[in-house]
Design a protein around this motif. Structure first.
Motif, PDB file in Angstrom:
ATOM      1  N   PRO A 213      -1.317  25.666 -10.020  1.00  0.00           N
ATOM      2  CA  PRO A 213      -0.279  25.401 -11.022  1.00  0.00           C
ATOM      3  C   PRO A 213      -0.583  26.016 -12.387  1.00  0.00           C
ATOM      4  CG  PRO A 213      -1.477  23.387 -10.460  1.00  0.00           C
ATOM      5  CD  PRO A 213      -1.875  24.417  -9.460  1.00  0.00           C
ATOM      6  N   GLU A 214      -1.840  26.028 -12.774  1.00  0.00           N
ATOM      7  CA  GLU A 214      -2.179  26.585 -14.090  1.00  0.00           C
ATOM      8  C   GLU A 214      -1.961  28.090 -14.122  1.00  0.00           C
ATOM      9  OE1 GLU A 214      -6.102  25.410 -15.166  1.00  0.00           O
ATOM     10  OE2 GLU A 214      -5.612  23.267 -15.305  1.00  0.00           O
ATOM     11  N   TYR A 216       0.052  29.824 -12.242  1.00  0.00           N
ATOM     12  CA  TYR A 216       1.495  30.075 -12.154  1.00  0.00           C
ATOM     13  C   TYR A 216       2.161  29.878 -13.514  1.00  0.00           C
ATOM     14  CZ  TYR A 216       6.379  29.387 -10.702  1.00  0.00           C
ATOM     15  OH  TYR A 216       7.745  29.461 -10.575  1.00  0.00           O
ATOM     16  N   GLU A 217       1.866  28.766 -14.158  1.00  0.00           N
ATOM     17  CA  GLU A 217       2.460  28.467 -15.468  1.00  0.00           C
ATOM     18  C   GLU A 217       2.065  29.520 -16.505  1.00  0.00           C
ATOM     19  OE1 GLU A 217       2.495  24.866 -18.820  1.00  0.00           O
ATOM     20  OE2 GLU A 217       1.572  24.560 -16.845  1.00  0.00           O
ATOM     21  N   ARG A 218       0.827  29.942 -16.458  1.00  0.00           N
ATOM     22  CA  ARG A 218       0.348  30.952 -17.403  1.00  0.00           C
ATOM     23  C   ARG A 218       1.072  32.289 -17.202  1.00  0.00           C
ATOM     24  NH1 ARG A 218      -4.531  30.204 -16.500  1.00  0.00           N
ATOM     25  NH2 ARG A 218      -4.895  31.819 -14.914  1.00  0.00           N
ATOM     26  N   LYS A 221       4.694  32.156 -18.531  1.00  0.00           N
ATOM     27  CA  LYS A 221       4.716  32.240 -20.000  1.00  0.00           C
ATOM     28  C   LYS A 221       4.436  33.651 -20.484  1.00  0.00           C
ATOM     29  CE  LYS A 221       3.524  27.451 -21.164  1.00  0.00           C
ATOM     30  NZ  LYS A 221       2.514  26.532 -21.771  1.00  0.00           N
ATOM     31  N   ASN A 244       8.708  24.825  -8.549  1.00  0.00           N
ATOM     32  CA  ASN A 244       8.303  26.058  -9.230  1.00  0.00           C
ATOM     33  C   ASN A 244       9.488  26.751  -9.882  1.00  0.00           C
ATOM     34  OD1 ASN A 244       5.806  27.035  -6.729  1.00  0.00           O
ATOM     35  ND2 ASN A 244       5.600  25.780  -8.576  1.00  0.00           N
ATOM     36  N   ASP A 247      10.774  24.738 -12.916  1.00  0.00           N
ATOM     37  CA  ASP A 247       9.841  24.863 -14.033  1.00  0.00           C
ATOM     38  C   ASP A 247       9.915  26.235 -14.697  1.00  0.00           C
ATOM     39  OD1 ASP A 247       8.974  22.310 -13.491  1.00  0.00           O
ATOM     40  OD2 ASP A 247       7.179  22.946 -12.387  1.00  0.00           O
ATOM     41  N   ALA A 248      10.140  27.286 -13.904  1.00  0.00           N
ATOM     42  CA  ALA A 248      10.103  28.647 -14.441  1.00  0.00           C
ATOM     43  C   ALA A 248      11.424  29.100 -15.034  1.00  0.00           C
ATOM     44  CB  ALA A 248       9.671  29.626 -13.348  1.00  0.00           C
TER      45      ALA A 248
END
Length: 339
Positions: A213-214, A216-218, A221, A244, A247-248
């Motif tokens: 998850p980290e 992917y989130e990074r 962004k 996913n 969130d994106a």
């Protein structure tokens, strides 16, 4: 004739069955090539929501017309064709409003009704489309491209949009190809580095290894400057990949669900309200999708053959299902050769 059957989860066999008799308004077709799609694999594994056993799978295929009555569609014996495999009732609320792909009693070949993976099948004339000289193996992949293309159209993808496809399987990669055709900036995410490396060959603008998850989130962004994607497309069918996509997505963005799964979703649904997201389902495809894509592929604008990674002879079909199930991380489009 011979036909493939999935008798139970994990068991595919070839059986002898009667050759079908053509009815008025139908053509007798000889199968040439058939593609094993994600839903066929799910049926083999026992994870696909709509499948019942035993059944002949297969709804991605090309075929040669063997017998046909005179018609006003230009269809004749010897012609190589592709077919629309989604049978609608014509009477329900959806059908009467033109949403025949979302018929309330939809029967897709190889799912709710017998599929195409046999030596011969019959098809109604209005479901048969001229392949316009496309290579038969390529023509067999028009249907999954239609699924992806329909989803991209549902999202209203346009030039300048930043698009994230979650899932680098066949449908995901073909959705990326379709979005690129619309002029979008396209990225694709997956947990498999092998599939992401393959996806690069289709001209995507970047890939995201979603190995946590980290990470992917990074990546989201970094690619979007923290704004999120204008469009996210779910092409897996899991609760986690749906999340996913939510969130994106950017505030005011569009999210399209193509993937199909059995699992229930538990997520912070208020994010849809907070972001004022537009969330769309995308089911099957329509006749214009088939006709448009046959022309696009014939014009050389979509490198469809590159999606094929493995080819098996008809008598190897049970092995094809087994090996695809065991090696789904590296096998993309598996084709069965009926010739």
């Amino acid at each position: 004739m011979k036909a493939v059957f999935i008798e139970n989860p994990g068991k595919a066999v070839i059986k002898d069955i009667p050759r079908p008799a053509r009815k008025p308004g139908e053509a007798l077709l000889k199968l040439l090539y058939g593609g094993i799609c994600g839903s066929d694999l799910g049926s083999y594994r026992g994870t696909f929501a709509y499948f019942s056993y035993p059944r002949t799978p297969g709804h991605e295929f090309s075929a040669e017309i063997v017998e046909i009555d005179g018609n006003d569609r230009g269809l004749k014996p010897g012609m190589v064709v592709v077919c629309n495999p989604y049978f609608n009732c014509g009477e329900c609320y959806s059908c009467k409003h033109g949403l025949v792909n979302a018929c309330m009693s939809n029967q897709t070949m190889g799912v709710q009704r017998e599929g195409a993976f046999s030596e011969y099948i019959t098809m109604p004339l209005d479901r048969i489309y001229d392949g316009k000289g496309l290579e038969p193996m390529v023509l067999a992949i028009i249907e999954p491209l239609c699924i992806s293309y329909h989803g991209v159209k549902r999202a209203g993808v346009k030039g300048g949009d930043k698009v994230l496809i979650v899932g680098a399987g066949t449908i995901g990669i073909l959705a990326a190809v379709a979005a690129k055709q619309k002029g979008a900036e396209v990225y694709i995410a997956d947990v498999s580095q092998v599939k992401l490396d393959y996806a690069r060959e289709f001209g995507v603008d970047g890939v995201v290894l979603a190995d946590g998850p980290e990470a992917y989130e990074r990546a989201v962004k970094e690619i979007t400057g923290g704004n999120g994607f204008d469009v996210t497309i779910e092409a897996v069918g899991l609760p986690s990949t749906f999340q996913n996509c939510i969130d994106a997505a950017a505030f005011g963005g569009r999210m399209v669900l193509i993937g199909v799964g059995k699992e229930n979703l538990d997520f912070n649904f208020t994010m849809i309200q907070k972001k004022e997201l537009n969330v769309f389902g995308s089911r099957n495809a329509l006749k214009p999708d088939f006709l448009e894509l046959i022309d696009l592929v014939k014009a050389g604008k979509i490198p469809l053959k590159k999606i094929i990674t493995d080819v098996y002879k008809f008598d190897q079909a049970p092995r094809a299902f087994q090996e695809m199930s065991e090696n789904a991380g590296r096998m993309l489009k598996v084709i069965i050769d009926f010739t």
